[in-house]
Design a protein around this motif. Structure first.
Motif, PDB file in Angstrom:
ATOM      1  N   GLU A 254       0.812  -1.222   0.000  1.00 17.46           N
ATOM      2  CA  GLU A 254       0.000   0.000   0.000  1.00 17.46           C
ATOM      3  C   GLU A 254       0.841   1.266   0.000  1.00 17.46           C
ATOM      4  O   GLU A 254       0.393   2.309  -0.469  1.00 17.46           O
ATOM      5  N   LYS A 255       2.074   1.184   0.488  1.00 17.78           N
ATOM      6  CA  LYS A 255       2.973   2.343   0.468  1.00 17.78           C
ATOM      7  C   LYS A 255       3.217   2.833  -0.956  1.00 17.78           C
ATOM      8  O   LYS A 255       3.582   3.976  -1.168  1.00 17.78           O
ATOM      9  N   TYR A 256       3.029   1.939  -1.915  1.00 18.55           N
ATOM     10  CA  TYR A 256       3.329   2.265  -3.316  1.00 18.55           C
ATOM     11  C   TYR A 256       2.077   2.502  -4.155  1.00 18.55           C
ATOM     12  O   TYR A 256       2.175   2.687  -5.356  1.00 18.55           O
ATOM     13  N   LYS A 257       0.930   2.537  -3.504  1.00 19.36           N
ATOM     14  CA  LYS A 257      -0.330   2.742  -4.228  1.00 19.36           C
ATOM     15  C   LYS A 257      -0.253   4.012  -5.072  1.00 19.36           C
ATOM     16  O   LYS A 257       0.081   5.080  -4.583  1.00 19.36           O
ATOM     17  N   GLY A 258      -0.499   3.868  -6.356  1.00 14.29           N
ATOM     18  CA  GLY A 258      -0.539   4.992  -7.273  1.00 14.29           C
ATOM     19  C   GLY A 258       0.806   5.437  -7.817  1.00 14.29           C
ATOM     20  O   GLY A 258       0.857   6.268  -8.730  1.00 14.29           O
ATOM     21  N   GLN A 259       1.897   4.909  -7.286  1.00 16.70           N
ATOM     22  CA  GLN A 259       3.219   5.375  -7.718  1.00 16.70           C
ATOM     23  C   GLN A 259       3.628   4.867  -9.104  1.00 16.70           C
ATOM     24  O   GLN A 259       4.611   5.349  -9.662  1.00 16.70           O
ATOM     25  N   PHE A 260       2.878   3.915  -9.644  1.00 21.47           N
ATOM     26  CA  PHE A 260       3.222   3.360 -10.952  1.00 21.47           C
ATOM     27  C   PHE A 260       2.103   3.567 -11.967  1.00 21.47           C
ATOM     28  O   PHE A 260       2.072   2.922 -13.012  1.00 21.47           O
TER      29      PHE A 260
ATOM     30  N   ALA B  40       7.108   5.630 -18.550  1.00 23.34           N
ATOM     31  CA  ALA B  40       7.312   6.886 -17.825  1.00 23.34           C
ATOM     32  C   ALA B  40       8.229   6.660 -16.624  1.00 23.34           C
ATOM     33  O   ALA B  40       9.113   7.483 -16.345  1.00 23.34           O
ATOM     34  N   LEU B  41       8.052   5.547 -15.929  1.00 22.09           N
ATOM     35  CA  LEU B  41       8.896   5.233 -14.780  1.00 22.09           C
ATOM     36  C   LEU B  41      10.352   5.056 -15.214  1.00 22.09           C
ATOM     37  O   LEU B  41      11.269   5.558 -14.566  1.00 22.09           O
ATOM     38  N   ARG B  42      10.553   4.393 -16.316  1.00 17.94           N
ATOM     39  CA  ARG B  42      11.904   4.165 -16.843  1.00 17.94           C
ATOM     40  C   ARG B  42      12.596   5.498 -17.144  1.00 17.94           C
ATOM     41  O   ARG B  42      13.750   5.705 -16.784  1.00 17.94           O
ATOM     42  N   GLU B  43      11.878   6.405 -17.771  1.00 16.37           N
ATOM     43  CA  GLU B  43      12.450   7.716 -18.096  1.00 16.37           C
ATOM     44  C   GLU B  43      12.730   8.525 -16.833  1.00 16.37           C
ATOM     45  O   GLU B  43      13.773   9.169 -16.710  1.00 16.37           O
TER      46      GLU B  43
ATOM     47  N   THR C  81       1.462   2.391 -23.390  1.00 16.44           N
ATOM     48  CA  THR C  81       0.285   2.901 -24.100  1.00 16.44           C
ATOM     49  C   THR C  81      -0.368   1.833 -24.976  1.00 16.44           C
ATOM     50  O   THR C  81      -1.536   1.967 -25.327  1.00 16.44           O
ATOM     51  N   ASP C  82       0.345   0.778 -25.305  1.00 14.87           N
ATOM     52  CA  ASP C  82      -0.219  -0.316 -26.109  1.00 14.87           C
ATOM     53  C   ASP C  82      -0.927  -1.372 -25.265  1.00 14.87           C
ATOM     54  O   ASP C  82      -1.550  -2.278 -25.812  1.00 14.87           O
ATOM     55  N   MET C  83      -0.807  -1.260 -23.945  1.00 14.12           N
ATOM     56  CA  MET C  83      -1.446  -2.247 -23.077  1.00 14.12           C
ATOM     57  C   MET C  83      -2.946  -1.978 -22.997  1.00 14.12           C
ATOM     58  O   MET C  83      -3.361  -0.810 -22.926  1.00 14.12           O
ATOM     59  N   PRO C  84      -3.768  -3.024 -22.983  1.00 12.19           N
ATOM     60  CA  PRO C  84      -5.221  -2.833 -22.857  1.00 12.19           C
ATOM     61  C   PRO C  84      -5.566  -2.166 -21.513  1.00 12.19           C
ATOM     62  O   PRO C  84      -4.988  -2.515 -20.482  1.00 12.19           O
ATOM     63  N   GLU C  85      -6.465  -1.215 -21.548  1.00 13.57           N
ATOM     64  CA  GLU C  85      -6.844  -0.472 -20.333  1.00 13.57           C
ATOM     65  C   GLU C  85      -7.311  -1.398 -19.210  1.00 13.57           C
ATOM     66  O   GLU C  85      -7.014  -1.154 -18.043  1.00 13.57           O
ATOM     67  N   GLU C  86      -8.029  -2.482 -19.558  1.00 11.36           N
ATOM     68  CA  GLU C  86      -8.548  -3.388 -18.523  1.00 11.36           C
ATOM     69  C   GLU C  86      -7.426  -4.172 -17.837  1.00 11.36           C
ATOM     70  O   GLU C  86      -7.600  -4.693 -16.739  1.00 11.36           O
ATOM     71  N   LEU C  87      -6.253  -4.251 -18.451  1.00 13.31           N
ATOM     72  CA  LEU C  87      -5.116  -4.949 -17.859  1.00 13.31           C
ATOM     73  C   LEU C  87      -4.253  -4.025 -16.985  1.00 13.31           C
ATOM     74  O   LEU C  87      -3.566  -4.481 -16.071  1.00 13.31           O
ATOM     75  N   LYS C  88      -4.309  -2.731 -17.222  1.00 18.83           N
ATOM     76  CA  LYS C  88      -3.435  -1.796 -16.513  1.00 18.83           C
ATOM     77  C   LYS C  88      -3.595  -1.811 -14.987  1.00 18.83           C
ATOM     78  O   LYS C  88      -2.583  -1.742 -14.280  1.00 18.83           O
ATOM     79  N   PRO C  89      -4.802  -1.941 -14.429  1.00 19.49           N
ATOM     80  CA  PRO C  89      -4.881  -2.014 -12.958  1.00 19.49           C
ATOM     81  C   PRO C  89      -4.113  -3.218 -12.386  1.00 19.49           C
ATOM     82  O   PRO C  89      -3.478  -3.102 -11.336  1.00 19.49           O
ATOM     83  N   VAL C  90      -4.144  -4.331 -13.088  1.00 26.83           N
ATOM     84  CA  VAL C  90      -3.410  -5.520 -12.639  1.00 26.83           C
ATOM     85  C   VAL C  90      -1.908  -5.272 -12.736  1.00 26.83           C
ATOM     86  O   VAL C  90      -1.146  -5.592 -11.817  1.00 26.83           O
ATOM     87  N   LEU C  91      -1.470  -4.684 -13.823  1.00 29.14           N
ATOM     88  CA  LEU C  91      -0.043  -4.398 -14.010  1.00 29.14           C
ATOM     89  C   LEU C  91       0.459  -3.384 -12.981  1.00 29.14           C
ATOM     90  O   LEU C  91       1.565  -3.523 -12.455  1.00 29.14           O
ATOM     91  N   ARG C  92      -0.362  -2.377 -12.690  1.00 26.88           N
ATOM     92  CA  ARG C  92       0.014  -1.401 -11.659  1.00 26.88           C
ATOM     93  C   ARG C  92       0.176  -2.096 -10.307  1.00 26.88           C
ATOM     94  O   ARG C  92       1.139  -1.850  -9.572  1.00 26.88           O
TER      95      ARG C  92
END
Length: 185
Positions: free
Chosen positions: A94-100, A106-109, A138-149
């Motif tokens: 939870e300390k990292y919630k929203g940080q990715f 963007a994180l890499r840059e 940006t090529d990742m499906p929006e429905e997958l992004k919450p899982v990846l985050r």
């Protein structure tokens, strides 16, 4: 039946072994061995192997220095992190919630720019291209992004959790006044 044991740590020159043998070990309910004997870990929901192994390592270091104060020791403290499975208490995640939320590109840059600011890498270094096997955020499906985050948050929490226990071992060495004579890899 278990075995053969000739490749286990205690058969390879280690005086003491407390840990798991297989990879991808459950950190909440690991199959732990003390030497060649299986250990029943607590069924306590707050149990985590990194904390357990750190306590055992600390006790071993204290015993070594109490019995043989001038004898050097070698300890191979190898936690499960950050190998899969990524098991870490929720408060570390939870300390990292929203940080990715911006994604890995963007994180890499941002990380690259920060390393330049810190002088970790030369100011004229150029960011290598993203490997083509890794899709653009940006090529990742929006429905997958919450899982990846959540995966990134969990990984970061697991890494910090492990770093906390590394810190406990370093603090112990400092308290025992042997940190300056200790080589840590």
């Amino acid at each position: 039946p278990m075995g053969p044991f000739e490749h286990w740590p205690t058969m390879q020159g280690f005086e003491k072994f407390y840990g798991f043998v297989g990879g991808e070990t459950n950190q909440w309910f690991p199959e732990v061995f003390d030497g060649l004997a299986r250990v029943e870990v607590p069924s306590d929901p707050s149990y985590h192997f990194t904390e357990d192994m750190t306590g055992k390592a600390s006790d071993w270091i204290k015993a070594q220095k109490a019995i043989y104060p001038d004898k050097p020791f070698f300890i191979y403290w190898a936690p499960g992190a950050t190998h899969a499975p990524h098991h870490v208490p929720p408060e570390w995640i939870e300390k990292y919630k929203g940080q990715f939320d911006e994604g890995w590109d963007a994180l890499r840059e941002r990380t690259f720019a920060h390393q330049k600011e810190l002088g970790v890498i030369p100011a004229d270094a150029e960011l290598t291209p993203r490997p083509e096997q890794i899709p653009a955020w940006t090529d990742m499906p929006e429905e997958l992004k919450p899982v990846l985050r959540r995966q990134m948050e969990t990984y970061a929490g697991f890494l910090e959790h492990t770093d906390h226990y590394v810190g406990q071992l370093v603090d112990l060495l400092e308290q025992m006044e042997i940190l300056d004579d200790t080589l840590i890899y």
